[in-house]
Design a protein around this motif. Sequence first.
Motif, short mmCIF file in Angstrom:
data_model
loop_
_atom_site.label_atom_id
_atom_site.label_comp_id
_atom_site.label_asym_id
_atom_site.label_seq_id
_atom_site.Cartn_x
_atom_site.Cartn_y
_atom_site.Cartn_z
N ASN A 136 32.23 52.06 43.01
CA ASN A 136 32.75 52.95 41.96
C ASN A 136 34.18 53.37 42.28
O ASN A 136 34.55 53.53 43.46
N GLY A 137 34.99 53.53 41.22
CA GLY A 137 36.34 54.04 41.38
C GLY A 137 37.41 52.98 41.27
O GLY A 137 37.26 51.99 40.54
N LEU A 138 38.51 53.18 42.01
CA LEU A 138 39.67 52.27 41.98
C LEU A 138 39.92 51.71 43.38
O LEU A 138 39.91 52.45 44.36
N LEU A 139 40.14 50.40 43.44
CA LEU A 139 40.50 49.73 44.69
C LEU A 139 41.67 48.80 44.44
O LEU A 139 41.60 47.94 43.57
N ARG A 140 42.74 49.00 45.20
CA ARG A 140 43.91 48.12 45.14
C ARG A 140 43.88 47.19 46.36
O ARG A 140 43.81 47.64 47.50
N TRP A 141 43.92 45.89 46.12
CA TRP A 141 43.91 44.89 47.19
C TRP A 141 45.29 44.25 47.24
O TRP A 141 45.77 43.72 46.24
N VAL A 142 45.91 44.28 48.43
CA VAL A 142 47.21 43.64 48.61
C VAL A 142 47.12 42.70 49.81
O VAL A 142 46.86 43.13 50.93
N THR A 143 47.33 41.41 49.56
CA THR A 143 47.33 40.41 50.62
C THR A 143 48.71 40.37 51.27
O THR A 143 49.72 40.28 50.58
N LYS A 144 48.73 40.42 52.61
CA LYS A 144 50.00 40.50 53.35
C LYS A 144 50.59 39.13 53.67
O LYS A 144 51.78 39.01 53.96
N GLY A 145 49.76 38.09 53.64
CA GLY A 145 50.22 36.74 54.01
C GLY A 145 49.03 35.85 54.28
O GLY A 145 47.92 36.12 53.81
N LYS A 146 49.23 34.79 55.05
CA LYS A 146 48.15 33.87 55.37
C LYS A 146 47.04 34.59 56.12
O LYS A 146 47.29 35.46 56.94
N SER A 147 45.80 34.17 55.84
CA SER A 147 44.65 34.84 56.45
C SER A 147 43.74 33.84 57.17
O SER A 147 43.77 32.64 56.89
N LYS A 148 42.92 34.37 58.08
CA LYS A 148 41.95 33.55 58.81
C LYS A 148 40.81 33.13 57.90
O LYS A 148 40.23 32.05 58.05
N VAL A 149 40.46 34.03 56.97
CA VAL A 149 39.31 33.83 56.08
C VAL A 149 39.74 34.12 54.65
O VAL A 149 40.53 35.04 54.42
N LEU A 153 44.13 45.13 41.18
CA LEU A 153 43.41 46.41 41.11
C LEU A 153 42.04 46.18 40.49
O LEU A 153 41.92 45.53 39.46
N ILE A 154 41.01 46.74 41.14
CA ILE A 154 39.64 46.74 40.58
C ILE A 154 39.33 48.15 40.11
O ILE A 154 39.55 49.11 40.84
N GLU A 210 36.56 46.09 35.81
CA GLU A 210 37.82 45.59 35.27
C GLU A 210 38.69 45.10 36.42
O GLU A 210 38.67 45.68 37.51
N VAL A 211 39.47 44.05 36.15
CA VAL A 211 40.39 43.52 37.15
C VAL A 211 41.77 43.36 36.52
O VAL A 211 41.91 42.75 35.45
N TYR A 212 42.78 43.93 37.19
CA TYR A 212 44.18 43.81 36.77
C TYR A 212 44.92 43.06 37.88
O TYR A 212 45.01 43.55 39.00
N CYS A 213 45.45 41.89 37.57
CA CYS A 213 46.10 41.06 38.58
C CYS A 213 47.62 41.18 38.46
O CYS A 213 48.19 40.94 37.40
N PHE A 214 48.27 41.53 39.58
CA PHE A 214 49.72 41.72 39.59
C PHE A 214 50.46 40.54 40.20
O PHE A 214 51.64 40.33 39.91
N SER A 215 49.80 39.79 41.06
CA SER A 215 50.39 38.56 41.61
C SER A 215 49.27 37.69 42.15
O SER A 215 48.15 38.17 42.41
N GLY A 216 49.56 36.38 42.30
CA GLY A 216 48.53 35.46 42.78
C GLY A 216 47.46 35.23 41.74
O GLY A 216 47.70 35.33 40.53
N GLN A 217 46.24 34.97 42.20
CA GLN A 217 45.12 34.67 41.31
C GLN A 217 43.83 35.26 41.88
O GLN A 217 43.68 35.40 43.09
N VAL A 218 42.90 35.58 40.97
CA VAL A 218 41.58 36.07 41.36
C VAL A 218 40.53 35.29 40.57
O VAL A 218 40.60 35.26 39.33
#
Length: 201
Positions: free
Chosen positions: A101-114, A133-134, A144-152
């Motif tokens: 529940n609520g708002l979650l902002r996900w920001v990827t910093k660069g290449k990841s292990k997983v 943003l979820i 709801e999903v709002y995409c600011f960069s990249g892809q989901v």
Amino acid sequence: YLGRKMRTLAYVVIFLLILPSTSFANISASVVSFKGEVLYNGQQITKDTKFLEDGLIEVNASSYLKILVEEYNSEFSLGPKSSMRVNFKKDINNSPYTFINGLLRWVTKGKSKVKGFIRTDSSSLAVRGTDFLIVVSELLGETEVYCFSGQVLFQNRKDRNDKGLIKKNDWGGIGGRFSPKLGKLVPMSEKQIKHVKSLLE
């Protein structure tokens, strides 16, 4: 001799019983910053808290939490009145995180292990080098999903064939006031993007 052998066997059995509960914490997360009342399994967090056990993260009213998920090389920001369930799996590619529940902002910093991955009760989201943003309403059963960069990759948990690729500046929604199926993905205007980004920096 037999007694020693039986004791050794008992120790091995106890070790094997304990091992699964500790070895599944293969995705590690730590506090970047927080404000106000933020609970992890009912206890107030500190700047040194590590999220390595199954349980529940709760961000109360007028509070905020930002965590770093090391294996995803990503930061999660959780807004006021947000909650996220943590349930570790054997497979490191199977995310332990379900946003409730609520708002979650996900920001990827660069290449990841997983490859990044997160669930809500109605959807699964696979992350591809992304800032998004979820928004989840537990009451209405919608995501709801709002995409600011990249892809989901946005997928219906009740029908794995029902999915769509949300690209930069797109919006998608499922459940609640929206269709039980993933509907049309809608491009956002610059004004909408600016407003939505301001909800959780």
